[in-house]
Design a protein around this motif. Structure first.
Motif, PDB file in Angstrom:
ATOM      1  N   GLY A 149       0.784  -1.228   0.000  1.00  0.00           N
ATOM      2  CA  GLY A 149       0.000   0.000   0.000  1.00  0.00           C
ATOM      3  C   GLY A 149       0.811   1.269   0.000  1.00  0.00           C
ATOM      4  O   GLY A 149       0.381   2.282   0.553  1.00  0.00           O
ATOM      5  N   GLY A 150       1.999   1.266  -0.621  1.00  0.00           N
ATOM      6  CA  GLY A 150       2.748   2.514  -0.785  1.00  0.00           C
ATOM      7  C   GLY A 150       4.143   2.528  -0.210  1.00  0.00           C
ATOM      8  O   GLY A 150       4.778   3.582  -0.158  1.00  0.00           O
ATOM      9  N   CYS A 151       4.660   1.374   0.223  1.00  0.00           N
ATOM     10  CA  CYS A 151       6.011   1.307   0.812  1.00  0.00           C
ATOM     11  C   CYS A 151       7.009   0.850  -0.253  1.00  0.00           C
ATOM     12  O   CYS A 151       6.777  -0.135  -0.959  1.00  0.00           O
ATOM     13  CB  CYS A 151       6.001   0.323   1.982  1.00  0.00           C
ATOM     14  N   ARG A 152       8.143   1.565  -0.347  1.00  0.00           N
ATOM     15  CA  ARG A 152       9.214   1.150  -1.268  1.00  0.00           C
ATOM     16  C   ARG A 152      10.109   0.171  -0.498  1.00  0.00           C
ATOM     17  O   ARG A 152      11.073   0.553   0.175  1.00  0.00           O
ATOM     18  CB  ARG A 152       9.999   2.366  -1.749  1.00  0.00           C
ATOM     19  N   LEU A 153       9.746  -1.098  -0.593  1.00  0.00           N
ATOM     20  CA  LEU A 153      10.341  -2.129   0.268  1.00  0.00           C
ATOM     21  C   LEU A 153      11.820  -2.346  -0.014  1.00  0.00           C
ATOM     22  O   LEU A 153      12.628  -2.436   0.909  1.00  0.00           O
ATOM     23  CB  LEU A 153       9.556  -3.438   0.087  1.00  0.00           C
ATOM     24  N   TRP A 154      12.211  -2.448  -1.276  1.00  0.00           N
ATOM     25  CA  TRP A 154      13.598  -2.755  -1.614  1.00  0.00           C
ATOM     26  C   TRP A 154      14.535  -1.638  -1.166  1.00  0.00           C
ATOM     27  O   TRP A 154      15.646  -1.899  -0.721  1.00  0.00           O
ATOM     28  CB  TRP A 154      13.717  -2.993  -3.116  1.00  0.00           C
ATOM     29  N   GLU A 155      14.100  -0.395  -1.264  1.00  0.00           N
ATOM     30  CA  GLU A 155      14.932   0.731  -0.862  1.00  0.00           C
ATOM     31  C   GLU A 155      15.020   0.872   0.654  1.00  0.00           C
ATOM     32  O   GLU A 155      16.035   1.322   1.187  1.00  0.00           O
ATOM     33  CB  GLU A 155      14.398   2.041  -1.461  1.00  0.00           C
ATOM     34  N   GLY A 156      13.942   0.524   1.376  1.00  0.00           N
ATOM     35  CA  GLY A 156      13.950   0.659   2.829  1.00  0.00           C
ATOM     36  C   GLY A 156      14.098   2.106   3.255  1.00  0.00           C
ATOM     37  O   GLY A 156      13.389   2.998   2.786  1.00  0.00           O
ATOM     38  N   MET A 157      15.041   2.380   4.149  1.00  0.00           N
ATOM     39  CA  MET A 157      15.278   3.751   4.616  1.00  0.00           C
ATOM     40  C   MET A 157      16.066   4.570   3.609  1.00  0.00           C
ATOM     41  O   MET A 157      16.188   5.781   3.738  1.00  0.00           O
ATOM     42  CB  MET A 157      16.027   3.735   5.962  1.00  0.00           C
ATOM     43  N   GLY A 158      16.673   3.904   2.599  1.00  0.00           N
ATOM     44  CA  GLY A 158      17.438   4.621   1.582  1.00  0.00           C
ATOM     45  C   GLY A 158      18.814   5.041   2.035  1.00  0.00           C
ATOM     46  O   GLY A 158      19.429   5.917   1.419  1.00  0.00           O
ATOM     47  N   ASP A 159      19.323   4.436   3.119  1.00  0.00           N
ATOM     48  CA  ASP A 159      20.628   4.825   3.654  1.00  0.00           C
ATOM     49  C   ASP A 159      21.740   3.841   3.305  1.00  0.00           C
ATOM     50  O   ASP A 159      22.854   3.970   3.791  1.00  0.00           O
ATOM     51  CB  ASP A 159      20.544   4.957   5.184  1.00  0.00           C
ATOM     52  N   GLU A 160      21.433   2.841   2.442  1.00  0.00           N
ATOM     53  CA  GLU A 160      22.427   1.839   2.068  1.00  0.00           C
ATOM     54  C   GLU A 160      22.519   1.745   0.545  1.00  0.00           C
ATOM     55  O   GLU A 160      21.512   1.889  -0.153  1.00  0.00           O
ATOM     56  CB  GLU A 160      22.040   0.466   2.637  1.00  0.00           C
ATOM     57  N   PRO A 161      23.715   1.497  -0.003  1.00  0.00           N
ATOM     58  CA  PRO A 161      23.836   1.333  -1.466  1.00  0.00           C
ATOM     59  C   PRO A 161      23.229   0.000  -1.911  1.00  0.00           C
ATOM     60  O   PRO A 161      23.395  -1.013  -1.233  1.00  0.00           O
ATOM     61  CB  PRO A 161      25.348   1.368  -1.699  1.00  0.00           C
ATOM     62  N   TYR A 162      22.544   0.007  -3.021  1.00  0.00           N
ATOM     63  CA  TYR A 162      21.896  -1.195  -3.520  1.00  0.00           C
ATOM     64  C   TYR A 162      21.628  -1.019  -5.008  1.00  0.00           C
ATOM     65  O   TYR A 162      21.502   0.117  -5.487  1.00  0.00           O
ATOM     66  CB  TYR A 162      20.576  -1.447  -2.785  1.00  0.00           C
ATOM     67  N   PRO A 163      21.521  -2.112  -5.774  1.00  0.00           N
ATOM     68  CA  PRO A 163      21.153  -2.002  -7.190  1.00  0.00           C
ATOM     69  C   PRO A 163      19.712  -1.509  -7.295  1.00  0.00           C
ATOM     70  O   PRO A 163      18.857  -1.887  -6.497  1.00  0.00           O
ATOM     71  CB  PRO A 163      21.278  -3.442  -7.710  1.00  0.00           C
ATOM     72  N   LEU A 164      19.443  -0.644  -8.255  1.00  0.00           N
ATOM     73  CA  LEU A 164      18.104  -0.092  -8.409  1.00  0.00           C
ATOM     74  C   LEU A 164      17.101  -1.164  -8.815  1.00  0.00           C
ATOM     75  O   LEU A 164      17.419  -2.076  -9.579  1.00  0.00           O
ATOM     76  CB  LEU A 164      18.114   1.018  -9.457  1.00  0.00           C
ATOM     77  N   ALA A 165      15.891  -1.052  -8.287  1.00  0.00           N
ATOM     78  CA  ALA A 165      14.804  -1.965  -8.648  1.00  0.00           C
ATOM     79  C   ALA A 165      14.023  -1.373  -9.816  1.00  0.00           C
ATOM     80  O   ALA A 165      13.647  -0.207  -9.783  1.00  0.00           O
ATOM     81  CB  ALA A 165      13.887  -2.178  -7.447  1.00  0.00           C
ATOM     82  N   ARG A 166      13.786  -2.184 -10.843  1.00  0.00           N
ATOM     83  CA  ARG A 166      13.015  -1.750 -12.000  1.00  0.00           C
ATOM     84  C   ARG A 166      11.945  -2.793 -12.309  1.00  0.00           C
ATOM     85  O   ARG A 166      12.086  -3.960 -11.930  1.00  0.00           O
ATOM     86  CB  ARG A 166      13.916  -1.561 -13.226  1.00  0.00           C
ATOM     87  N   HIS A 167      10.897  -2.372 -13.015  1.00  0.00           N
ATOM     88  CA  HIS A 167       9.817  -3.290 -13.357  1.00  0.00           C
ATOM     89  C   HIS A 167       9.938  -3.790 -14.795  1.00  0.00           C
ATOM     90  O   HIS A 167       9.017  -4.455 -15.293  1.00  0.00           O
ATOM     91  CB  HIS A 167       8.451  -2.609 -13.171  1.00  0.00           C
ATOM     92  N   ASP A 168      11.069  -3.488 -15.469  1.00  0.00           N
ATOM     93  CA  ASP A 168      11.209  -3.902 -16.866  1.00  0.00           C
ATOM     94  C   ASP A 168      12.598  -4.477 -17.172  1.00  0.00           C
ATOM     95  O   ASP A 168      12.991  -4.543 -18.337  1.00  0.00           O
ATOM     96  CB  ASP A 168      10.939  -2.711 -17.789  1.00  0.00           C
ATOM     97  N   ASP A 169      13.332  -4.885 -16.114  1.00  0.00           N
ATOM     98  CA  ASP A 169      14.706  -5.355 -16.316  1.00  0.00           C
ATOM     99  C   ASP A 169      14.837  -6.867 -16.295  1.00  0.00           C
ATOM    100  O   ASP A 169      15.951  -7.400 -16.371  1.00  0.00           O
ATOM    101  CB  ASP A 169      15.628  -4.739 -15.264  1.00  0.00           C
ATOM    102  N   GLY A 170      13.735  -7.597 -16.169  1.00  0.00           N
ATOM    103  CA  GLY A 170      13.794  -9.056 -16.128  1.00  0.00           C
ATOM    104  C   GLY A 170      14.372  -9.603 -14.844  1.00  0.00           C
ATOM    105  O   GLY A 170      14.728 -10.784 -14.792  1.00  0.00           O
ATOM    106  N   LEU A 171      14.459  -8.776 -13.799  1.00  0.00           N
ATOM    107  CA  LEU A 171      15.001  -9.195 -12.513  1.00  0.00           C
ATOM    108  C   LEU A 171      13.963  -9.068 -11.416  1.00  0.00           C
ATOM    109  O   LEU A 171      13.136  -8.153 -11.421  1.00  0.00           O
ATOM    110  CB  LEU A 171      16.223  -8.342 -12.127  1.00  0.00           C
TER     111      LEU A 171
END
Length: 535
Positions: A433-455
């Motif tokens: 319902g509106g939470c960006r789960l993969w990013e979390g707090m946004g304080d850690e480096p991580y690969p970006l999440a996309r909806h069209d990258d086959g991942l």
């Protein structure tokens, strides 16, 4: 004394019975008129703005209105109005040749508030009586004094949304071509416009806050009624066959409903591919009427619609939206056992798959809604029930020690799991319902999440309380990795699972998630949030 006593008792009863009989008889007559009429009549006990009967010109508080042309009449004038006034024609009557234009269709009175005259540019509908005219196609308004004979025969331009409307003369030409067994519909496009992108509206009147019925009427007023479908009366598969009568790669579909309704429409589009109709595949926009609306949020259409944006602006957004691709995934659930002869369960995933506390909340919510569906007519009530079951799971912890019951493989490589209560496999940026789960707090480096990258993004949660912390950005999820193929093996016990909000209880099994296809979607950048910009 006995006589007058009986009269005082029996007379009110007889009057009540006579009134109820007359009321039911009157309602029966109204229903009969509604059923036989070419107008899309609806009855209301109170109009939302000052209204006047189109027949007797009297001020009315209640009566009937047409969802297509906007006529408003009193109950007593309904039959006469049905005979006097024509409704919007979805297809022009054959007149011995092909048409490329049509005249205005003027309706007198009840013009929209704050509308201006197309001749003198002054406000229309300012007098407290039945006055001024409105064209049911281009929505232009004209004062009584400014209405001249040339306007009655003037060619209608279809107004601001000409590029979205399917003109009646186009459908009449297509109908004639079908009779002649010709299928080269592309030759008819010059009758319309160069940048023509007809829109088909599919509304689920049962979604979320039950605004679908109102939206159906508003879209029928602005567009050709043949473009607007109620999914409670017709399936998306049948509605989308209209695409085959329109130019290739030009159609846009606006889905008014929740993520479940969007998935239903995308499944129907996949069926079009199987039938060999790939060149007629439309692009899909979303008007979010559901509870979660995570897919809509990820594509920039917002977290929920409650009538705050005019329908005209929604259509403008559909015209301006950009085309993108959305990954769709196949989820195959194979039950364990030597003597299991049942076929594997196969689902199509657009948003996410999960096992654990959030699936348990969805399962409890679903069971409660099945028992008493009338209680779940509001988005606020739905979220309150989710909150109740989430709080309950914080205390009970029914999904604890999940890491001991399950094995996880990402692209064939087994992942060592920490102490977890839930695993979530994400395809889109938003969850819950509106939470960006993969990013979390946004304080850690991580690969970006996309909806069209086959991942797919795979994360773990420690429980319902941890989910709540992530939603308010007080904690990060346990990021387990990204993969093209995900495999989960449930070794023992029964656990709750869900795919895009459709939950069930599952025994020992193997869950395999692989890429299925792409869906053509429309992205609206106007609803972008600060979180989207930072990502």
């Amino acid at each position: 004394l006995v006589f007058w006593t009986l009269c005082s008792v029996i007379l009110p009863v007889l009057i009540t019975l006579w009134c109820s009989f007359q009321r039911s008889r009157r309602q029966g007559l109204i229903r009969d008129i509604f059923r036989k009429s070419k107008h899309d009549w609806h009855y209301t006990d109170l109009f939302g703005q000052p209204s006047y009967c189109c027949v007797c010109a009297q001020h009315i508080l209640q009566g009937a209105f047409c969802n297509c042309c906007g006529l408003r009449v009193s109950e007593g004038c309904l039959k006469k109005a049905d005979q006097l006034f024509l409704c919007k024609e979805i297809m022009m009557r054959s007149g011995g040749g092909a048409h490329s234009s049509m005249p205005h269709h003027w309706i007198r009175g009840n013009v929209p508030l704050c509308s201006c005259c197309m001749i003198c540019k002054q406000l229309c509908g300012t007098q407290p009586k039945l006055c001024d005219y409105r064209c049911v196609w281009c929505q232009h308004t004209v004062h009584d004094d400014c209405m001249v004979d040339c306007l009655k025969t003037e060619e209608c331009t279809l107004g601001e949304f000409r590029d979205l409307i399917i003109p009646p003369y186009y459908l009449s030409t297509i109908n004639q071509m079908r009779k002649d067994k010709r299928t080269s519909y592309e030759k008819v496009v010059p009758y319309c416009r160069k940048h023509w992108m007809p829109v088909i509206v599919l509304a689920n009147t049962r979604s979320g806050n039950n605004m679908g019925e109102t939206l159906l009427g508003e879209f029928k007023i602005l567009l050709n009624p043949v473009q607007v479908f109620d999914l409670s009366k017709i399936t998306p598969t049948k509605a989308l066959q209209l695409c085959t009568l329109l130019p290739c790669n030009a159609v846009r579909v606006l889905v008014c409903g929740g993520d479940g309704t969007v998935g239903w429409v995308l499944d129907a589009i996949d069926e079009m591919k199987i039938k060999g109709q790939e060149r007629f595949i439309p692009q899909v926009a979303i008007l979010p009427l559901g509870t979660g609306n995570d897919l809509s949020n990820s594509l920039g259409w917002g977290a929920g619609y409650a009538g705050e944006v005019p329908v005209e602006q929604i259509l403008r957004n559909v015209m301006e939206a950009d085309g993108i691709k959305l990954d769709r995934w196949k989820v195959q659930v194979t039950n364990k056992g030597y003597y299991n002869l049942r076929k594997p369960k196969v689902f199509t995933m657009n948003n996410y798959f999960s096992i654990g506390p959030d699936a348990l909340m969805a399962l409890n919510f679903h069971a409660h809604r099945e028992k008493t569906p009338s209680l779940f007519s509001s988005r606020i009530i739905n979220k309150a029930v989710y909150f109740f079951y989430g709080t309950k799971d914080c205390l009970v912890q029914e999904c604890k020690d999940l890491n001991k019951k399950i094995e996880l493989e990402l692209d064939g490589e087994r992942i060592e799991l920490p102490n977890l209560e839930g695993i979530i496999v994400l395809n889109i940026g938003y969850w819950g319902g509106g939470c960006r789960l993969w990013e979390g707090m946004g304080d850690e480096p991580y690969p970006l999440a996309r909806h069209d990258d086959g991942l797919l993004e795979v994360v773990g949660v420690h429980g319902s309380f941890h989910c709540a912390q992530i939603q308010v950005k007080l904690a990060n999820p346990v990021r387990l990795g990204q993969a093209h193929t995900v495999r989960l093996i449930l070794k023992s016990s029964k656990m709750p699972m869900q795919v895009d909000g459709e939950p069930w209880a599952q025994g020992p099994c193997t869950v395999t998630i692989t890429h299925k296809t792409h869906a053509l979607m429309l992205y609206h950048s106007g609803e972008q949030t600060d979180d989207d910009a930072s990502s």
